[in-house]
Design an enzyme around this catalytic site. Structure first.
Site, PDB file in Angstrom:
ATOM      1  N   ASP A  52     -19.300  15.899 -30.448  1.00 20.21           N
ATOM      2  CA  ASP A  52     -19.682  17.654 -29.662  1.00 20.21           C
ATOM      3  C   ASP A  52     -19.085  18.059 -30.994  1.00 20.21           C
ATOM      4  O   ASP A  52     -19.036  19.183 -31.308  1.00 20.21           O
ATOM      5  CB  ASP A  52     -18.787  16.933 -29.081  1.00 20.21           C
ATOM      6  CG  ASP A  52     -17.026  17.054 -29.258  1.00 20.21           C
ATOM      7  OD1 ASP A  52     -16.781  16.599 -30.817  1.00 20.21           O
ATOM      8  OD2 ASP A  52     -15.855  16.975 -28.452  1.00 20.21           O
ATOM      9  N   SER A  53     -18.764  17.386 -32.385  1.00 19.65           N
ATOM     10  CA  SER A  53     -19.140  18.678 -33.608  1.00 19.65           C
ATOM     11  C   SER A  53     -19.955  19.241 -33.757  1.00 19.65           C
ATOM     12  O   SER A  53     -20.490  19.694 -33.978  1.00 19.65           O
ATOM     13  CB  SER A  53     -18.818  18.238 -34.893  1.00 19.65           C
ATOM     14  OG  SER A  53     -19.353  16.414 -35.268  1.00 19.65           O
ATOM     15  N   ASP A  91     -20.107  11.367 -27.798  1.00 17.92           N
ATOM     16  CA  ASP A  91     -19.136  12.172 -27.055  1.00 17.92           C
ATOM     17  C   ASP A  91     -18.625  12.630 -25.566  1.00 17.92           C
ATOM     18  O   ASP A  91     -20.315  13.558 -25.207  1.00 17.92           O
ATOM     19  CB  ASP A  91     -18.466  13.126 -27.810  1.00 17.92           C
ATOM     20  CG  ASP A  91     -17.722  12.858 -29.018  1.00 17.92           C
ATOM     21  OD1 ASP A  91     -16.920  11.999 -29.538  1.00 17.92           O
ATOM     22  OD2 ASP A  91     -17.789  13.188 -30.296  1.00 17.92           O
ATOM     23  N   LYS A 121     -17.695   8.240 -26.102  1.00 18.50           N
ATOM     24  CA  LYS A 121     -16.268   7.718 -26.656  1.00 18.50           C
ATOM     25  C   LYS A 121     -15.643   9.132 -25.790  1.00 18.50           C
ATOM     26  O   LYS A 121     -16.343  10.595 -25.866  1.00 18.50           O
ATOM     27  CB  LYS A 121     -17.062   8.158 -28.128  1.00 18.50           C
ATOM     28  CG  LYS A 121     -15.106   8.510 -28.830  1.00 18.50           C
ATOM     29  CD  LYS A 121     -15.309   8.428 -30.856  1.00 18.50           C
ATOM     30  CE  LYS A 121     -15.847  10.067 -30.765  1.00 18.50           C
ATOM     31  NZ  LYS A 121     -15.065  11.044 -31.004  1.00 18.50           N
ATOM     32  N   GLU A 123     -11.148  11.492 -26.118  1.00 15.34           N
ATOM     33  CA  GLU A 123     -10.021  11.182 -27.364  1.00 15.34           C
ATOM     34  C   GLU A 123      -8.766  11.231 -25.919  1.00 15.34           C
ATOM     35  O   GLU A 123      -9.228  11.180 -25.236  1.00 15.34           O
ATOM     36  CB  GLU A 123      -9.890  13.161 -27.406  1.00 15.34           C
ATOM     37  CG  GLU A 123     -11.387  13.763 -28.471  1.00 15.34           C
ATOM     38  CD  GLU A 123     -11.498  14.552 -28.560  1.00 15.34           C
ATOM     39  OE1 GLU A 123     -10.353  15.521 -28.846  1.00 15.34           O
ATOM     40  OE2 GLU A 123     -12.823  14.944 -29.831  1.00 15.34           O
ATOM     41  N   GLU A 190      -8.632   9.884 -36.767  1.00 14.43           N
ATOM     42  CA  GLU A 190      -8.966  10.735 -37.401  1.00 14.43           C
ATOM     43  C   GLU A 190      -8.132  10.962 -38.351  1.00 14.43           C
ATOM     44  O   GLU A 190      -7.074  11.600 -37.618  1.00 14.43           O
ATOM     45  CB  GLU A 190      -9.932  12.001 -36.727  1.00 14.43           C
ATOM     46  CG  GLU A 190     -10.010  13.309 -37.609  1.00 14.43           C
ATOM     47  CD  GLU A 190     -11.180  13.927 -36.434  1.00 14.43           C
ATOM     48  OE1 GLU A 190     -11.765  13.601 -35.402  1.00 14.43           O
ATOM     49  OE2 GLU A 190     -10.761  15.023 -37.123  1.00 14.43           O
TER      50      GLU A 190
HETATM   51  O1  KIV Z   1     -17.984  14.699 -33.330  1.00 18.22           O
HETATM   52  C1  KIV Z   1     -17.467  13.880 -33.688  1.00 18.22           C
HETATM   53  O2  KIV Z   1     -18.360  14.287 -34.852  1.00 18.22           O
HETATM   54  C2  KIV Z   1     -16.306  13.257 -34.575  1.00 18.22           C
HETATM   55  C3  KIV Z   1     -15.929  12.532 -35.536  1.00 18.22           C
HETATM   56  C4  KIV Z   1     -15.472  13.177 -36.320  1.00 18.22           C
HETATM   57  C5  KIV Z   1     -15.512  11.395 -35.303  1.00 18.22           C
HETATM   58  O3  KIV Z   1     -15.945  13.099 -33.249  1.00 18.22           O
END
Ligand code: KIV
EC number: 2.1.2.11
Length: 272
Positions: A52-53, A91, A121, A123, A190
């Protein structure tokens, strides 16, 4: 030069657990589009994270919170079309799994069905236990994410290192054990102290993938725009830049601009 200990034709969640057991480190990078994912997959990166980055590096938002489930599915679908070998993890975006386990499952199913990705994934630890349980029960592999969890940035108020305090470190250790026990196949840590990350990696059998978590974990992940040097204003200590694409791309764009302005491009050979 290839440094892989064993040839994996296709990376699965089981391959990653085997890699940990065999002492082979796992290489993971983010990607959000077809062209980049094709290069990353071709380079033998084990795991591609559709992170989600994307909210930051693709859409220009300040945080990861605004990106939607539909947008994540769009990015994931483009990445999946490109891959031959890598495992694709996507994510679950903010708001798609925290409020209700049934909604979490619906979101995970949409990602798997519509994009063809291999895993999701999310959090958090105990707070999202019921959501993780639901998703796992549906047969969808889950990667955890603990430590600095960017979707909680407004709770933390800062992007500094997490779990320096005893109580937060203890919670992180027990969350990691819980994720392992529940059946998650890996966990991202992280921005936590290297010693804590080492302890966690040694205490669980599933791979721990670090970002700013030191070298004594089972693998590493970086955001691709950062490691390629495209985001030159972002400079955390953990970031190693493998290229300076900001400079190279700027130079290429300037050369092109000059060639057009000077009537150097196209040449006689470059026309029909
Ligand atoms: O969204 C992302 O890029 C991440 C990484 C920083 C692990 O969750």
């Amino acid at each position: 030069m290839s440094v892989a200990k064993k040839e994996y034709k296709r990376i699965t969640t089981k391959s990653l657990v085997d890699m940990k057991a065999n002492g082979e480190k796992i290489a993971m990078l983010t990607a959000y589009d077809f062209s980049m994912a094709k290069i990353v997959d071709g380079a033998g990166i084990d795991v591609i994270l559709v992170g989600d980055s994307a909210s930051n590096v693709m859409a220009g938002h300040e945080t990861t919170l605004p990106i939607t489930l539909d947008q994540m599915i769009y990015h994931a679908t483009s990445v999946v079309r490109a891959i031959n070998r890598s495992l694709v993890v996507v994510d679950l975006p903010f708001g798609s799994y925290q409020s209700d386990p049934k909604e979490a499952l619906r979101s995970a199913i949409r990602i798997m069905k519509e994009s063809g990705a291999h895993a999701v994934k999310l959090e958090g630890g105990k707070e999202v236990k019921e959501s993780i349980k639901r998703i796992l029960h549906a047969g969808i592999p889950v990667m955890g994410h603990l430590g600095l969890t960017p979707q909680s940035i407004y709770k933390f108020g800062t992007y500094t290192v997490r779990a320096r305090e005893e109580h937060e470190a203890e919670k992180l250790k027990s969350d990691a054990k819980m994720l392992e026990k529940m059946g998650c196949f890996a966990v991202v840590l992280e921005k936590v102290p290297a010693q804590l990350a080492k302890e966690v990696a040694e205490s669980i059998s599933i791979p721990v993938i670090g970002i700013g978590a030191g070298k004594d974990v089972d693998g590493q992940v970086l955001v691709i725009h950062d490691m390629l040097g495209m985001t030159h204003e972002f400079n955390p200590r953990f970031l190693r830049r493998y290229a300076d694409l900001h400079a190279e791309m700027t130079q290429a764009f300037e050369n092109y601009r000059d060639d057009v302005k000077n009537k150097d491009f196209p040449s006689d050979e470059e026309q029909y």
